[in-house]
Design a protein around this motif. Structure first.
Motif, PDB file in Angstrom:
ATOM      1  N   LEU A   1       0.249  54.914  12.613  1.00 46.34           N
ATOM      2  CA  LEU A   1       0.687  54.352  11.336  1.00 46.34           C
ATOM      3  C   LEU A   1       2.206  54.421  11.211  1.00 46.34           C
ATOM      4  O   LEU A   1       2.864  53.442  10.852  1.00 46.34           O
ATOM      5  CB  LEU A   1       0.008  55.112  10.188  1.00 46.34           C
ATOM      6  CG  LEU A   1       0.381  54.689   8.775  1.00 46.34           C
ATOM      7  CD1 LEU A   1       0.039  53.224   8.540  1.00 46.34           C
ATOM      8  CD2 LEU A   1      -0.326  55.567   7.726  1.00 46.34           C
ATOM      9  N   ALA A   2       2.760  55.588  11.550  1.00 43.49           N
ATOM     10  CA  ALA A   2       4.219  55.745  11.460  1.00 43.49           C
ATOM     11  C   ALA A   2       4.928  54.782  12.399  1.00 43.49           C
ATOM     12  O   ALA A   2       5.955  54.191  12.051  1.00 43.49           O
ATOM     13  CB  ALA A   2       4.618  57.185  11.792  1.00 43.49           C
ATOM     14  N   ARG A   3       4.374  54.611  13.593  1.00 38.87           N
ATOM     15  CA  ARG A   3       5.005  53.726  14.564  1.00 38.87           C
ATOM     16  C   ARG A   3       5.073  52.295  14.031  1.00 38.87           C
ATOM     17  O   ARG A   3       6.061  51.589  14.238  1.00 38.87           O
ATOM     18  CB  ARG A   3       4.217  53.745  15.883  1.00 38.87           C
ATOM     19  CG  ARG A   3       4.816  52.851  16.943  1.00 38.87           C
ATOM     20  CD  ARG A   3       4.046  52.879  18.230  1.00 38.87           C
ATOM     21  NE  ARG A   3       2.724  52.269  18.100  1.00 38.87           N
ATOM     22  CZ  ARG A   3       1.924  52.032  19.128  1.00 38.87           C
ATOM     23  NH1 ARG A   3       2.282  52.388  20.347  1.00 38.87           N
ATOM     24  NH2 ARG A   3       0.746  51.479  18.939  1.00 38.87           N
TER      25      ARG A   3
ATOM     26  N   ALA B   1      17.901  55.064  14.384  1.00 44.23           N
ATOM     27  CA  ALA B   1      16.457  54.926  14.601  1.00 44.23           C
ATOM     28  C   ALA B   1      15.791  56.293  14.598  1.00 44.23           C
ATOM     29  O   ALA B   1      14.706  56.472  14.044  1.00 44.23           O
ATOM     30  CB  ALA B   1      16.186  54.211  15.927  1.00 44.23           C
ATOM     31  N   GLU B   2      16.484  57.266  15.206  1.00 45.77           N
ATOM     32  CA  GLU B   2      15.894  58.599  15.273  1.00 45.77           C
ATOM     33  C   GLU B   2      15.789  59.227  13.887  1.00 45.77           C
ATOM     34  O   GLU B   2      14.759  59.807  13.535  1.00 45.77           O
ATOM     35  CB  GLU B   2      16.713  59.494  16.200  1.00 45.77           C
ATOM     36  CG  GLU B   2      16.064  60.843  16.366  1.00 45.77           C
ATOM     37  CD  GLU B   2      16.792  61.744  17.363  1.00 45.77           C
ATOM     38  OE1 GLU B   2      17.423  61.221  18.296  1.00 45.77           O
ATOM     39  OE2 GLU B   2      16.707  62.962  17.169  1.00 45.77           O
TER      40      GLU B   2
ATOM     41  N   ALA C   1      12.129  60.897   9.571  1.00 42.65           N
ATOM     42  CA  ALA C   1      11.710  60.869   8.177  1.00 42.65           C
ATOM     43  C   ALA C   1      10.279  60.345   8.056  1.00 42.65           C
ATOM     44  O   ALA C   1       9.468  60.887   7.295  1.00 42.65           O
ATOM     45  CB  ALA C   1      12.670  59.999   7.369  1.00 42.65           C
ATOM     46  N   LEU C   2       9.970  59.312   8.820  1.00 44.46           N
ATOM     47  CA  LEU C   2       8.617  58.747   8.783  1.00 44.46           C
ATOM     48  C   LEU C   2       7.575  59.740   9.293  1.00 44.46           C
ATOM     49  O   LEU C   2       6.488  59.863   8.734  1.00 44.46           O
ATOM     50  CB  LEU C   2       8.562  57.496   9.660  1.00 44.46           C
ATOM     51  CG  LEU C   2       8.690  56.164   8.954  1.00 44.46           C
ATOM     52  CD1 LEU C   2       8.795  55.045   9.965  1.00 44.46           C
ATOM     53  CD2 LEU C   2       7.484  55.943   8.049  1.00 44.46           C
ATOM     54  N   ILE C   3       7.947  60.434  10.368  1.00 41.56           N
ATOM     55  CA  ILE C   3       7.019  61.413  10.937  1.00 41.56           C
ATOM     56  C   ILE C   3       6.737  62.501   9.904  1.00 41.56           C
ATOM     57  O   ILE C   3       5.602  62.950   9.748  1.00 41.56           O
ATOM     58  CB  ILE C   3       7.603  62.004  12.242  1.00 41.56           C
ATOM     59  CG1 ILE C   3       7.615  60.928  13.340  1.00 41.56           C
ATOM     60  CG2 ILE C   3       6.808  63.212  12.696  1.00 41.56           C
ATOM     61  CD1 ILE C   3       8.446  61.279  14.553  1.00 41.56           C
TER      62      ILE C   3
ATOM     63  N   LEU D   1       8.005  61.166  18.672  1.00 42.20           N
ATOM     64  CA  LEU D   1       9.264  60.559  18.229  1.00 42.20           C
ATOM     65  C   LEU D   1       9.552  59.272  19.006  1.00 42.20           C
ATOM     66  O   LEU D   1       9.937  58.250  18.426  1.00 42.20           O
ATOM     67  CB  LEU D   1      10.410  61.563  18.423  1.00 42.20           C
ATOM     68  CG  LEU D   1      11.791  61.103  17.935  1.00 42.20           C
ATOM     69  CD1 LEU D   1      11.781  60.859  16.439  1.00 42.20           C
ATOM     70  CD2 LEU D   1      12.861  62.131  18.296  1.00 42.20           C
ATOM     71  N   GLY D   2       9.320  59.325  20.315  1.00 43.50           N
ATOM     72  CA  GLY D   2       9.552  58.151  21.150  1.00 43.50           C
ATOM     73  C   GLY D   2       8.692  56.973  20.739  1.00 43.50           C
ATOM     74  O   GLY D   2       9.144  55.822  20.725  1.00 43.50           O
ATOM     75  N   ASN D   3       7.453  57.256  20.391  1.00 37.96           N
ATOM     76  CA  ASN D   3       6.562  56.195  19.937  1.00 37.96           C
ATOM     77  C   ASN D   3       7.064  55.571  18.641  1.00 37.96           C
ATOM     78  O   ASN D   3       7.114  54.348  18.517  1.00 37.96           O
ATOM     79  CB  ASN D   3       5.152  56.754  19.709  1.00 37.96           C
ATOM     80  CG  ASN D   3       4.257  56.592  20.922  1.00 37.96           C
ATOM     81  OD1 ASN D   3       3.747  55.500  21.176  1.00 37.96           O
ATOM     82  ND2 ASN D   3       4.093  57.656  21.685  1.00 37.96           N
ATOM     83  N   VAL D   4       7.430  56.421  17.693  1.00 44.88           N
ATOM     84  CA  VAL D   4       7.835  55.902  16.387  1.00 44.88           C
ATOM     85  C   VAL D   4       9.170  55.157  16.493  1.00 44.88           C
ATOM     86  O   VAL D   4       9.393  54.150  15.824  1.00 44.88           O
ATOM     87  CB  VAL D   4       7.905  57.049  15.353  1.00 44.88           C
ATOM     88  CG1 VAL D   4       8.356  56.533  13.996  1.00 44.88           C
ATOM     89  CG2 VAL D   4       6.540  57.718  15.231  1.00 44.88           C
ATOM     90  N   MET D   5      10.034  55.628  17.392  1.00 43.47           N
ATOM     91  CA  MET D   5      11.350  54.984  17.542  1.00 43.47           C
ATOM     92  C   MET D   5      11.292  53.667  18.296  1.00 43.47           C
ATOM     93  O   MET D   5      12.262  52.912  18.303  1.00 43.47           O
ATOM     94  CB  MET D   5      12.300  55.918  18.309  1.00 43.47           C
ATOM     95  CG  MET D   5      12.978  56.959  17.446  1.00 43.47           C
ATOM     96  SD  MET D   5      13.931  58.096  18.475  1.00 43.47           S
ATOM     97  CE  MET D   5      15.225  57.012  19.096  1.00 43.47           C
TER      98      MET D   5
END
Ligand SMILES: Nc1ncnc2c1ncn2[C@@H]1O[C@H](COP(=O)(O)OP(=O)(O)OP(=O)(O)O)[C@@H](O)[C@H]1O
Ligand SMILES: [Mg+2]
Lengths: 280, 261
Positions: A166-168, A132-133, A138-140, A115-119
């Motif tokens: 990819l999500a990040r 952002a979370e 949702a992306l994850i 989550l931290g990476n994607v955010m």
């Protein structure tokens, strides 16, 4: 060939109007590296390429032909020895959130959870934490990692890391995705699944994608256009439009003679290529 | 329930200490030397030192200097090491300087420093600072150099400025390596603390030790060694706990912890 009646018709097709949809223009780019052998190594020689907005373009070529280098130039991570790359008409001088890279090495932040990476990107863009979370969760879920939000990268498999990467990148909404052999390090099964997932995601929001690969199947399956490169020096050999219907389904496509013909033709072109060096 | 393996792991350091004390006890009984008290005699002297207000003030003063020297060194060395690791010009400038300073025992610089700054806290803290700085700089440098370039590129694509990349990518990515340096630095801080007090004999734990030696109070000498050693072990154990917490995300540790935690 019919000779046009009026001379002006000779002129008109030449003064073609720039397609308004060109998002990336690579203009006579060359890249020369100084090597320890004191011999200059020409990694890219006189590359010109236009990529239209919303297109899925693959760059295909043998190892060492400069695919990554070309992608890094578009990303603004390295500047070319000569020539220039433009994004929406503006010269690319450095990296920016309009071009999102996905590296073969994942390059996740190991001290951050999934989550931290994607955010990370959305937070950097000043989006409030709660929002952002929510977006990131949702992306994850979209990349199929629901339930892994609080895992650290070291706890994930290669395929899962690539999904996070990819999500990040998707999380900060780049206009162009720059993907460097993102599935190269994965086993065949995971690779196929990620290809399908990527295609689903792409068909949903049609971002421009520049996708480096050395798999012919992958390039044909995913792309609107395949740019074939050759080695030493790295040049564009041919650009092939892949005229296959979308949405593409893998099981249908594999049986489609048009798909098969593309794959066979491109593979033959590879075999015919004069570079007989080892394809490492 | 603790597994027997976990219990053995817990018990090992305690057993090692008991074993060491037992060997000491037997050796001292066998040698019957005045200047070599038995382990039990030395341990008996510990409470009287810790109970003595004067000694306690001295020991606390030592610890304060150590904390200040260590803290200042860490605050100075981590940014310097990170900058050196990411910037060739900074590295080229500081590297030769550090190469010269590195092999010089920091205590050997003390006479000069004493000449300039006197025998007070400043001199001793500065020596501790010098002792701690080098391993922390070195490890921060190595850690920063090893940061995967694509990680920095990913950050740059998200819009992080060079300074933000240094603080928010290089620093956390290099943290395991930095903390390894800090741990070495912590032990060196203790060593230079005692050494500095042996040279500038004015106050501190090292001073108590050497005064006792001068007066032939050998049980106090050995008790001080026990106290200083215990301080080192405790500090290291606490630091290791903190370190392990901070870098839990890092590589899987192979399971022989180099600590008493
Ligand atoms: N920083 C560099 N310094 C010197 N030479 C380099 C550098 N980066 C790339 N090269 C050289 O440029 C050529 C192209 O490299 P590049 O990584 O772009 O190839 P590639 O097509 O991505 O290969 P692969 O499919 O193996 O990833 C190679 O011959 C490589 O040795
Ligand atoms: Mg490459």
């Amino acid at each position: 060939m019919a000779v046009p009646a009026r001379s002006s018709e000779w002129v008109r097709p030449v003064a073609r109007q720039e397609p308004a949809s060109a998002i990336i223009e690579i203009d006579r780019v060359s890249q020369v590296f100084q090597t320890s052998a004191r011999k200059d190594h020409v990694a890219l020689s006189d590359i010109s390429l236009t990529i239209e907005e919303g297109a899925f373009v693959s760059i295909l070529g043998p190892s060492g032909c400069g695919k990554s280098t070309l992608l890094y130039i578009v990303g603004g991570f390295v500047s070319p020895t000569s020539g220039a790359a433009k994004m929406k008409g503006r010269a690319i001088t450095g990296p920016g959130p309009d071009r999102g890279p996905v590296f073969q090495e994942f390059a996740l932040f190991p001290w951050k959870t999934v989550l931290g990476n994607v955010m990370y990107g959305p937070r950097q863009q000043g989006i409030r934490t709660a929002e952002a979370e929510a977006q990131s969760r949702a992306l994850i879920e979209m990349v199929g990692l629901k339930g892994y939000e609080n895992f650290y990268p070291k706890e994930l498999s290669g395929g899962m890391k690539q999904r996070v990467a990819l999500a990040r990148t998707l999380a900060y909404h780049p206009e162009v995705l720059l993907m460097d052999e993102p599935f190269g390090a994965l086993d065949a099964h995971t690779r196929t699944r990620l290809q399908n997932d990527l295609l689903n995601i792409w068909e949903r929001d049609r971002k421009t994608v520049l996708f480096v690969t050395h798999s012919v199947d992958e390039a044909v399956f995913l792309s609107d256009k395949v740019v074939m490169m050759s080695k030493s020096p790295g040049r564009i050999r041919q650009v092939i439009d892949i005229d296959l219907p979308r949405p593409r389904r893998r099981n249908e496509l594999l049986l489609d003679p048009r798909y098969q013909k593309y794959v066979v033709d491109i593979e033959r072109m590879f075999d015919e290529s004069d570079e007989a060096g080892p394809d490492l | 329930m603790m597994s027997s393996a976990a219990m053995a792991k817990r018990a090992a350091p305690v057993l090692a200490c008991i074993g060491l004390l037992a060997v000491w006890q037997v050796a001292s009984l066998a040698l019957k030397n005045d200047s070599f008290p038995t382990a039990i005699e030395a341990i008996r002297a510990v409470p009287s030192i810790l109970g003595d207000k004067e000694s306690l003030i001295n020991i606390l003063a030592s610890l304060r200097r150590m904390a200040m020297g260590f803290g200042a060194a860490v605050l100075f060395s981590i940014p310097l090491g990170l900058l050196m690791g990411r910037n060739a010009a900074v590295a080229a400038f500081f590297n030769p300087l550090l190469m010269v300073i590195y092999p010089v025992p920091k205590a050997a610089l003390m006479p000069i420093i004493m000449l300039w700054l006197g025998v007070g806290d400043l001199t001793k803290t500065l020596v501790i600072f010098l002792g701690v700085s080098l391993p922390v700089i070195y490890h921060s440098f190595q850690g920063a150099k090893a940061v995967q370039e694509k990680m920095l590129w990913s950050g740059a694509a998200m819009g992080l400025s060079p300074l933000q990349r240094l603080v928010r990518i290089v620093l956390p990515a290099a943290l395991p390596e930095i903390l390894t340096g800090c741990r070495t630095g912590l032990v060196l801080a203790l060593i230079t603390m005692i050494t500095s007090e042996m040279i500038a004999r004015q106050s501190g734990a090292g001073n108590i030790l050497f005064n006792a030696l001068d007066m032939g109070q050998y049980d106090t000498v050995f008790a001080m060694i026990i106290i200083v050693g215990a301080m080192g072990i405790c500090l290291d154990a606490i630091f290791e706990r903190v370190r392990a917490k901070l870098v839990r995300w890092s590589e899987p540790q192979f399971d022989i912890p180099l600590s008493f935690s």
